[in-house]
Design an enzyme around this catalytic site. Structure first.
Site, PDB file in Angstrom:
ATOM      1  N   HIS A  27       0.169   1.986   7.870  1.00 46.52           N
ATOM      2  CA  HIS A  27       1.278   1.997   8.818  1.00 46.52           C
ATOM      3  C   HIS A  27       2.510   2.665   8.221  1.00 46.52           C
ATOM      4  O   HIS A  27       2.584   2.892   7.025  1.00 46.52           O
ATOM      5  CB  HIS A  27       1.641   0.570   9.261  1.00 46.52           C
ATOM      6  CG  HIS A  27       2.133  -0.313   8.161  1.00 46.52           C
ATOM      7  ND1 HIS A  27       1.320  -1.233   7.530  1.00 46.52           N
ATOM      8  CD2 HIS A  27       3.346  -0.446   7.575  1.00 46.52           C
ATOM      9  CE1 HIS A  27       2.009  -1.881   6.621  1.00 46.52           C
ATOM     10  NE2 HIS A  27       3.249  -1.417   6.609  1.00 46.52           N
ATOM     11  N   ARG A  50      12.993  -0.220   9.777  1.00 46.65           N
ATOM     12  CA  ARG A  50      13.853  -1.394   9.950  1.00 46.65           C
ATOM     13  C   ARG A  50      14.681  -1.193  11.215  1.00 46.65           C
ATOM     14  O   ARG A  50      15.203  -0.104  11.436  1.00 46.65           O
ATOM     15  CB  ARG A  50      14.776  -1.557   8.749  1.00 46.65           C
ATOM     16  CG  ARG A  50      14.071  -2.015   7.522  1.00 46.65           C
ATOM     17  CD  ARG A  50      15.063  -2.210   6.362  1.00 46.65           C
ATOM     18  NE  ARG A  50      14.351  -2.645   5.191  1.00 46.65           N
ATOM     19  CZ  ARG A  50      13.754  -1.830   4.333  1.00 46.65           C
ATOM     20  NH1 ARG A  50      13.795  -0.528   4.525  1.00 46.65           N
ATOM     21  NH2 ARG A  50      13.118  -2.305   3.286  1.00 46.65           N
ATOM     22  N   GLU A  65       5.198  -0.154  12.248  1.00 45.58           N
ATOM     23  CA  GLU A  65       5.720  -1.502  12.009  1.00 45.58           C
ATOM     24  C   GLU A  65       7.226  -1.489  12.198  1.00 45.58           C
ATOM     25  O   GLU A  65       7.939  -0.731  11.544  1.00 45.58           O
ATOM     26  CB  GLU A  65       5.401  -1.947  10.584  1.00 45.58           C
ATOM     27  CG  GLU A  65       6.050  -3.259  10.194  1.00 45.58           C
ATOM     28  CD  GLU A  65       5.919  -3.563   8.716  1.00 45.58           C
ATOM     29  OE1 GLU A  65       6.857  -4.170   8.176  1.00 45.58           O
ATOM     30  OE2 GLU A  65       4.897  -3.211   8.100  1.00 45.58           O
ATOM     31  N   ASN A  76      15.089  -7.952  10.341  1.00 46.87           N
ATOM     32  CA  ASN A  76      15.625  -8.988   9.459  1.00 46.87           C
ATOM     33  C   ASN A  76      16.637  -9.804  10.246  1.00 46.87           C
ATOM     34  O   ASN A  76      17.596  -9.257  10.791  1.00 46.87           O
ATOM     35  CB  ASN A  76      16.263  -8.354   8.220  1.00 46.87           C
ATOM     36  CG  ASN A  76      15.234  -7.650   7.374  1.00 46.87           C
ATOM     37  OD1 ASN A  76      14.288  -8.262   6.917  1.00 46.87           O
ATOM     38  ND2 ASN A  76      15.394  -6.351   7.200  1.00 46.87           N
ATOM     39  N   HIS A  83       8.845   2.417   4.648  1.00 46.95           N
ATOM     40  CA  HIS A  83       7.802   2.859   3.733  1.00 46.95           C
ATOM     41  C   HIS A  83       6.550   3.295   4.484  1.00 46.95           C
ATOM     42  O   HIS A  83       6.383   2.980   5.644  1.00 46.95           O
ATOM     43  CB  HIS A  83       7.440   1.751   2.738  1.00 46.95           C
ATOM     44  CG  HIS A  83       6.917   0.500   3.388  1.00 46.95           C
ATOM     45  ND1 HIS A  83       7.719  -0.582   3.662  1.00 46.95           N
ATOM     46  CD2 HIS A  83       5.681   0.157   3.833  1.00 46.95           C
ATOM     47  CE1 HIS A  83       6.996  -1.535   4.238  1.00 46.95           C
ATOM     48  NE2 HIS A  83       5.751  -1.104   4.358  1.00 46.95           N
ATOM     49  N   GLU A 132       3.901   1.716  -0.056  1.00 47.78           N
ATOM     50  CA  GLU A 132       3.336   0.396  -0.342  1.00 47.78           C
ATOM     51  C   GLU A 132       1.826   0.542  -0.510  1.00 47.78           C
ATOM     52  O   GLU A 132       1.172   1.195   0.295  1.00 47.78           O
ATOM     53  CB  GLU A 132       3.646  -0.553   0.818  1.00 47.78           C
ATOM     54  CG  GLU A 132       3.089  -1.943   0.645  1.00 47.78           C
ATOM     55  CD  GLU A 132       3.391  -2.833   1.847  1.00 47.78           C
ATOM     56  OE1 GLU A 132       3.413  -4.049   1.659  1.00 47.78           O
ATOM     57  OE2 GLU A 132       3.599  -2.307   2.969  1.00 47.78           O
TER      58      GLU A 132
END
Length: 151
Positions: free
Chosen positions: A5, A9, A62, A66, A85, A128
């Site tokens: 993925h 954010r 994704e 937060n 990422h 990642e």
């Protein structure tokens, strides 16, 4: 290795979902809430990929939200930092990371947990690496290896 993925954010989850789902026609495939660490992950799929996305067989987008806190009621991100990422699943994270180290790649977040590591590409984008299946038992040198820089 398998591409998993891309992560972005988002400052306003509902506004972002409205854009991606209602404007672009992308579909929410799954959602994860983590109250302890105060975040929500929403994985989006192209309509034609939904059946395979639900089985983690198709790359996803994704959205990471937060949750606001009393100290930071509005979360904002600088240009470029909102892109989080790329993620890849690897068959054996320790062997993969060792190969990277041997090639001169810095492991910024070592796989101390036997499950996850972070590196950066030459253009400074975080990547990642996730262990396929269950986490491997923690082992040295990874267990005691410190983080380096930002990941």
């Amino acid at each position: 290795m398998r591409y998993l993925h891309s992560m972005i954010r988002v400052a306003d989850l509902e506004k972002s979902l409205d854009f991606y789902c209602n404007n672009l026609g992308i579909i929410e495939a799954k959602r994860q809430e983590n109250a302890e660490h105060r975040y929500t992950l929403v994985f989006l799929s192209a309509p034609g990929d939904l059946s395979t996305a639900e089985e983690n067989k198709t790359p996803l987008l994704e959205l990471t939200y937060n949750w606001p806190t009393e100290d930071q009621p509005v979360v904002s991100y600088s240009q470029g930092r909102n892109f989080g990422h790329l993620a890849y699943r690897v068959e054996h994270i320790y062997q993969f990371c060792q190969r990277l180290l041997d090639q001169g790649v810095a492991i910024l977040r070592p796989p101390r947990d036997g499950r996850m590591a972070f590196i950066r590409c030459p253009d400074n984008i975080s990547i990642e690496l996730l262990q396929q299946g269950d986490a491997l038992p923690p082992e040295e040198p990874w267990l005691s290896m410190p983080n380096q820089g930002a990941w």
